[in-house]
Design a protein around this motif. Structure first.
Motif, short mmCIF file in Angstrom:
data_model
loop_
_atom_site.label_atom_id
_atom_site.label_comp_id
_atom_site.label_asym_id
_atom_site.label_seq_id
_atom_site.Cartn_x
_atom_site.Cartn_y
_atom_site.Cartn_z
N THR A 75 1.21 -0.90 0.00
CA THR A 75 0.23 -0.21 0.25
C THR A 75 0.66 1.37 -0.14
N ARG A 76 1.80 1.48 0.93
CA ARG A 76 2.82 2.26 0.98
C ARG A 76 3.44 2.59 0.19
N SER A 77 3.66 1.64 -1.08
CA SER A 77 4.88 1.75 -2.64
C SER A 77 4.07 1.89 -3.60
N ALA A 78 2.34 1.60 -3.54
CA ALA A 78 1.61 1.90 -4.10
C ALA A 78 1.25 3.96 -4.55
N ILE A 79 1.68 3.64 -3.45
CA ILE A 79 0.79 5.75 -2.99
C ILE A 79 2.18 5.87 -3.73
N ALA A 80 3.13 5.89 -2.59
CA ALA A 80 4.63 6.43 -2.56
C ALA A 80 4.93 6.57 -4.59
N MET A 81 5.29 5.78 -5.07
CA MET A 81 4.63 5.52 -6.67
C MET A 81 4.50 6.58 -7.38
N VAL A 82 3.08 7.29 -6.56
CA VAL A 82 3.06 8.73 -7.92
C VAL A 82 4.19 9.91 -7.69
N PHE A 83 3.99 9.97 -6.06
CA PHE A 83 4.67 10.74 -6.33
C PHE A 83 6.19 10.79 -6.45
N THR A 84 6.93 9.70 -6.95
CA THR A 84 8.06 9.03 -7.31
C THR A 84 8.42 9.69 -8.76
N LEU A 85 6.81 8.85 -9.79
CA LEU A 85 6.94 9.19 -10.43
C LEU A 85 6.68 10.50 -11.46
N ALA A 86 6.46 11.33 -10.35
CA ALA A 86 6.25 12.87 -10.92
C ALA A 86 7.73 13.44 -10.83
N PHE A 87 8.46 12.77 -9.23
CA PHE A 87 9.71 13.52 -9.44
C PHE A 87 10.69 12.69 -10.98
N VAL A 88 9.99 12.02 -11.32
CA VAL A 88 10.68 11.26 -12.96
C VAL A 88 10.58 11.86 -14.25
N GLN A 89 9.51 13.23 -13.71
CA GLN A 89 8.21 13.86 -14.99
C GLN A 89 9.72 14.94 -14.41
N MET A 90 10.17 15.97 -13.01
CA MET A 90 10.53 16.80 -12.86
C MET A 90 12.11 16.89 -13.60
N GLU A 91 12.83 15.69 -13.67
CA GLU A 91 14.17 15.26 -12.92
C GLU A 91 14.33 15.14 -15.15
N GLY A 92 13.09 15.00 -15.58
CA GLY A 92 13.80 14.35 -16.97
C GLY A 92 13.53 13.58 -17.74
N GLY A 93 11.94 13.52 -17.59
CA GLY A 93 10.80 12.31 -17.97
C GLY A 93 11.41 11.02 -17.98
N TRP A 94 10.39 9.93 -18.72
CA TRP A 94 10.33 8.63 -18.95
C TRP A 94 12.03 8.31 -19.67
N ARG A 95 12.38 8.84 -19.81
CA ARG A 95 13.42 8.57 -20.97
C ARG A 95 14.71 7.69 -19.81
N ILE A 96 14.74 8.73 -18.41
CA ILE A 96 15.11 8.77 -17.69
C ILE A 96 15.87 7.25 -16.97
N LEU A 97 14.61 6.60 -17.11
CA LEU A 97 14.80 5.29 -16.39
C LEU A 97 15.31 3.99 -17.37
N LYS A 98 15.50 4.41 -17.99
CA LYS A 98 16.28 3.53 -19.39
C LYS A 98 17.71 3.18 -18.17
N THR A 99 18.35 2.21 -18.11
CA THR A 99 19.25 1.75 -17.68
C THR A 99 20.51 1.01 -18.32
N SER A 100 21.32 1.09 -18.16
CA SER A 100 22.26 0.43 -18.72
C SER A 100 23.09 -0.85 -17.43
N THR A 101 22.33 -0.75 -16.65
CA THR A 101 23.05 -1.40 -15.77
C THR A 101 21.87 -2.13 -15.09
N PRO A 102 20.53 -3.14 -15.33
CA PRO A 102 19.45 -3.64 -15.02
C PRO A 102 20.25 -4.58 -13.56
N GLY A 103 21.25 -5.97 -14.06
CA GLY A 103 21.53 -6.39 -12.49
C GLY A 103 21.90 -5.82 -11.12
#
Length: 347
Positions: A67-95
């Motif tokens: 429950t807390r993570s689902a609610i927190a994800m809303v706030f976290t995704l807002a930060f993602v938009q502030m820091e550059g949008g969806w493309r910043i979620l791409k990573t070369s180190t998934p492991g």
């Protein structure tokens, strides 16, 4: 804190959001901003712990985390938009991201199993070996140099932990195992934080937080599928295991503000802690997590009627003293020497 200094920190926060597209090593070595984020995130952690303890008697841990993570994800995704949008979620180190997420999930599960049955201040105090673990693990994982003073501080901190464990009371079987849970949690947490620093050069704080919240959601859903009906809790008397295995239930209206508060705290924690360890050396940042100790004692006393024992006070004094020794040593190393230009860097 002076008004000018507070303005500088606010300006630094704004600059960090605006300059994500051009992050480099110089920008990532910003200890003042890192200290601000670690203090803010640590305060959110203590409030989060109190709220989870309040819920631990009626809900399973995996439902609370989901429950807390689902609610927190809303706030976290807002930060993602502030820091550059969806493309910043791409990573070369998934492991490494996966390993980091699993480390924090294990750390949380072990920690909250202790929170359910031990005083909040005692659990927090035992967990605060984590900054010293971070300093120690930064040697092999990050290549940071730790001299004799910081190694001595680690030894002092470990003595404090032993005193808080009250080994003269051991022998009751279950009790000493529960007392060890916060220390085990601290070790996994320390691994997660040095991995954060390792990833920080290429991953914005909001992206790091998204990966962690996603891991929490997946693992808690897995627990629901396997144990959400509470069948594994039948006949279990241990309070920690009950907290892990009891059945999900629909929260009444009066509990929703607590869950919403958990989600907000989780969003703040995920971003602030990730940002802190991206912006400064682990050895510089870690000691400032100790501000959570007096806050945990205060909240435990006011809301739960808990008061620390004498061994807990003594152990805390040693751990805080060890943290201050590390911090003062860091300050001395950062001071410019005559004829030498001051610079940020790993020691």
């Amino acid at each position: 804190m002076s008004r000018t200094r507070a303005s500088d920190i606010c300006a630094s926060v704004t600059d960090s959001f605006m300059s994500v597209q051009n992050i480099n090593i110089v920008q990532l070595n910003r200890p003042a901003l890192g200290i601000f984020f670690i203090c803010f995130g640590t305060m959110a952690i203590i409030v989060n712990d109190l709220l989870i303890k309040l819920l631990s008697g009626g809900y399973p841990l995996h439902q609370t985390i989901f429950t807390r993570s689902a609610i927190a994800m809303v706030f976290t995704l807002a930060f993602v938009q502030m820091e550059g949008g969806w493309r910043i979620l791409k990573t070369s180190t998934p492991g490494i991201h996966l390993m980091r997420g699993l480390m924090v999930v294990v750390a949380n599960m072990v920690y909250y199993a202790a929170v359910a049955v031990l005083p909040l201040g005692q659990v927090t105090a035992l967990f605060y070996i984590a900054p010293l673990f971070i300093t120690l693990l930064a040697i092999p994982i990050l290549g940071e140099k730790v001299g004799i003073w910081r190694m001595a501080a680690i030894g002092i901190g470990l003595v404090g932990v032993v005193i808080m464990q009250e080994p003269w009371k051991w022998g009751a079987g279950e009790w000493n195992i529960i007392l060890l849970l916060p220390v085990v949690s601290a070790f996994f947490y320390a691994i997660m934080q040095v991995l954060t620093r390792k990833l920080g050069v290429s991953s914005p704080a909001s992206a790091l937080a998204v990966y962690i919240q996603s891991t929490f959601l997946v693992v808690s859903l897995g627990f629901y599928i396997v144990a959400g009906d509470g069948r594994f809790a039948e006949g279990v008397e241990n309070e920690s295991l009950q907290f892990l295995l009891r059945a999900w239930r629909m929260p009444p209206v009066e509990d929703w503000p607590i869950f919403l508060g958990l989600g907000l705290c989780s969003g703040i924690i995920g971003y602030s802690i990730s940002a802190a360890y991206r912006l400064a050396d682990a050895g510089t940042i870690a000691p400032f997590e100790y501000i959570g100790l007096p806050m945990a004692f205060a909240l435990g006393w006011v809301f739960l009627g808990e008061w620390p024992t004498v061994p807990t006070w003594i152990g805390c004094a040693l751990i805080i003293g060890a943290g201050l020794l590390v911090f003062l040593r860091e300050q001395a190393k950062d001071s410019p020497m005559p004829g030498r230009r001051a610079r940020w860097g790993r020691r």
